[in-house]
Design a protein around this motif. Structure first.
Motif, short mmCIF file in Angstrom:
data_model
loop_
_atom_site.label_atom_id
_atom_site.label_comp_id
_atom_site.label_asym_id
_atom_site.label_seq_id
_atom_site.Cartn_x
_atom_site.Cartn_y
_atom_site.Cartn_z
N GLN B 14 0.74 -1.39 -0.19
CA GLN B 14 0.06 -0.18 0.07
C GLN B 14 0.82 0.99 -0.13
OE1 GLN B 14 -3.26 -1.87 -0.63
NE2 GLN B 14 -3.51 0.48 0.00
N GLU B 15 0.55 2.22 -0.61
CA GLU B 15 1.08 3.59 -0.74
C GLU B 15 1.53 3.82 0.68
OE1 GLU B 15 -1.16 6.42 -2.97
OE2 GLU B 15 0.61 7.86 -3.12
N ALA B 16 2.69 4.32 1.23
CA ALA B 16 3.04 5.06 2.14
C ALA B 16 3.61 4.02 3.36
CB ALA B 16 2.16 5.78 2.99
N GLU B 17 3.29 2.64 2.80
CA GLU B 17 3.65 1.69 3.60
C GLU B 17 5.05 1.03 3.25
OE1 GLU B 17 0.75 1.84 5.87
OE2 GLU B 17 1.78 -0.09 6.21
N THR B 18 5.62 0.21 4.24
CA THR B 18 7.02 -0.43 3.99
C THR B 18 6.90 -1.92 3.33
OG1 THR B 18 7.80 0.81 5.74
CG2 THR B 18 9.15 -1.02 5.30
N VAL B 19 7.85 -2.18 2.37
CA VAL B 19 7.97 -3.54 1.74
C VAL B 19 9.25 -4.03 1.79
CG1 VAL B 19 8.03 -2.69 -0.49
CG2 VAL B 19 7.07 -4.84 0.03
N THR B 20 9.39 -5.06 2.11
CA THR B 20 10.56 -5.68 1.92
C THR B 20 11.04 -6.94 0.90
OG1 THR B 20 11.25 -5.51 4.22
CG2 THR B 20 12.56 -7.15 3.05
N LEU B 21 11.99 -6.85 -0.32
CA LEU B 21 12.23 -7.68 -1.17
C LEU B 21 13.47 -8.40 -0.70
CD1 LEU B 21 11.83 -5.23 -4.34
CD2 LEU B 21 9.94 -6.32 -2.90
N SER B 22 13.18 -9.77 -0.91
CA SER B 22 14.34 -10.75 -0.55
C SER B 22 15.30 -11.03 -1.82
CB SER B 22 13.78 -12.05 0.05
OG SER B 22 12.80 -11.63 0.84
N CYS B 23 16.66 -11.32 -1.21
CA CYS B 23 17.53 -11.73 -2.38
C CYS B 23 18.51 -12.80 -1.46
CB CYS B 23 18.29 -10.57 -3.09
SG CYS B 23 19.61 -11.02 -3.87
N THR B 24 18.84 -13.77 -2.25
CA THR B 24 19.98 -14.55 -1.50
C THR B 24 20.90 -14.99 -2.79
OG1 THR B 24 18.71 -16.62 -1.94
CG2 THR B 24 18.63 -15.67 0.29
N SER B 74 22.63 -13.31 2.23
CA SER B 74 21.18 -12.82 2.23
C SER B 74 21.43 -10.98 2.11
CB SER B 74 20.39 -12.97 3.61
OG SER B 74 19.05 -12.10 3.30
N PHE B 75 20.53 -10.62 1.24
CA PHE B 75 20.71 -9.08 0.70
C PHE B 75 19.09 -8.36 0.39
CE2 PHE B 75 22.85 -5.47 -0.50
CZ PHE B 75 22.28 -4.89 -1.65
N SER B 76 18.32 -8.06 1.38
CA SER B 76 17.05 -7.72 1.08
C SER B 76 17.13 -6.32 1.02
CB SER B 76 16.22 -8.29 2.33
OG SER B 76 16.37 -7.75 3.49
N LEU B 77 15.97 -5.63 0.33
CA LEU B 77 15.79 -4.43 0.04
C LEU B 77 14.51 -4.09 0.79
CD1 LEU B 77 16.32 -1.51 -1.37
CD2 LEU B 77 14.92 -2.63 -3.34
N LYS B 78 14.69 -2.85 1.70
CA LYS B 78 13.50 -2.43 2.25
C LYS B 78 13.03 -1.07 1.68
CE LYS B 78 13.37 -0.56 6.55
NZ LYS B 78 13.43 -0.42 8.20
N ILE B 79 11.92 -0.84 1.36
CA ILE B 79 11.57 0.44 0.84
C ILE B 79 10.54 1.02 1.85
CG2 ILE B 79 10.33 1.49 -1.28
CD1 ILE B 79 11.05 -0.93 -2.98
N SER B 80 10.79 1.98 2.30
CA SER B 80 9.91 2.76 3.30
C SER B 80 9.04 3.68 2.62
CB SER B 80 10.80 3.37 4.31
OG SER B 80 11.42 2.58 4.90
N ASP B 81 7.92 4.06 3.22
CA ASP B 81 7.03 5.15 2.76
C ASP B 81 6.75 4.97 1.26
OD1 ASP B 81 7.21 8.75 2.55
OD2 ASP B 81 5.37 7.34 2.65
N SER B 82 6.39 3.90 0.66
CA SER B 82 6.35 3.42 -0.62
C SER B 82 5.47 4.45 -1.58
CB SER B 82 5.76 2.08 -0.75
OG SER B 82 6.44 1.07 -0.27
N GLN B 83 5.81 4.82 -2.82
CA GLN B 83 5.29 5.62 -3.39
C GLN B 83 4.77 5.22 -4.70
OE1 GLN B 83 8.10 9.00 -4.09
NE2 GLN B 83 7.93 9.26 -1.62
N LEU B 84 3.71 5.63 -5.58
CA LEU B 84 3.50 4.96 -6.64
C LEU B 84 4.51 4.86 -7.66
CD1 LEU B 84 0.02 6.70 -7.18
CD2 LEU B 84 0.35 4.51 -6.05
#
Lengths: 113, 117
Positions: B14-24, B74-84
């Protein structure tokens, strides 16, 4: 800031024809990488050049060849085109002696019909 | 040979929420670099963030940060305050740091991120 330039941006060819893709690096970048990205796939490394010499080779078909010229621009030559060659071709460049980052061009979209 | 695995083909936030993408990743090297690239619908490859393996501190670029766990590879990416505008395909990539080694980028299969208004 100057970016990597690729030409043409779009190219339509028929099977068995040839195509030449060009890449112009960021000024002072001496290393060029070529990647192929098929539809819905991740980019795959084809070939790279450092100071006008081939430095590495990936899954590049024998029908493809490439070179880097004295002004550091590079050309990817593709012959006997097949339908499966339809893809987005990226060129990326770096300052090989100073940086590990690769800067990507906008890509050339090749369609083989 | 090095391999990169992204186990999430698609993610949504959701817009403005945080999401984490995983990578190994899998490697026997101790010196290497890791990257996250963003590929929006324009298909341009945009470098989002980079991490040198020898650095323990996690990289941060504005709303983007990574969680680098070297031992776990492991190398995950966190995106805070998600935007369109964050909606895109995200690729995790590996590059050797070994002198004289191949400097090619090895990419994961990508994670398609959708941002819901």
């Amino acid at each position: 800031a100057a970016g990597v330039i690729q030409s043409p941006r779009h190219l339509i060819k028929e099977k068995r024809e040839t195509a030449t893709l060009k890449c112009y690096p960021i000024p002072r970048h001496d290393t060029v990488y070529w990647y192929q990205q098929g539809p819905g796939q991740d980019p795959q490394f084809l070939i790279s050049f450092y100071e006008k010499m081939q430095s590495d080779k990936g899954s590049i078909p024998d029908r493809f060849s490439a070179q880097q010229f004295s002004d550091y621009h590079s050309e990817l030559n593709m012959s006997s085109l097949e339908l499966g060659d339809s893809a987005l071709y990226f060129c990326a460049t770096s300052d090989g002696s100073r940086s590990y980052e690769q800067y990507f061009g906008p890509g050339t979209r090749l369609t083989v019909t | 040979a090095q391999t990169v695995t992204q186990s999430q083909p698609e993610m949504s936030v959701q817009e403005a929420e945080t999401v984490t993408l995983s990578c190994t990743y899998d490697t026997s090297e101790s010196d290497y670099y890791l990257f996250w690239y963003k590929q929006p619908p324009s298909r341009q490859m945009i470098l989002v963030i980079r991490q040198e393996a020898y650095k323990q501190q996690n990289a941060t670029e504005n709303r983007f940060s990574v969680n680098f766990q070297k031992a776990a590879k492991s190398f995950s990416l966190k995106i805070s305050d998600s935007q369109l505008g964050d909606a895109a395909m995200y690729f995790c990539a590996y590059r050797t740091g070994t002198q004289g080694g191949s400097e090619k980028l090895v990419f994961g299969k990508g994670t398609k991120l959708t941002v819901n208004p």
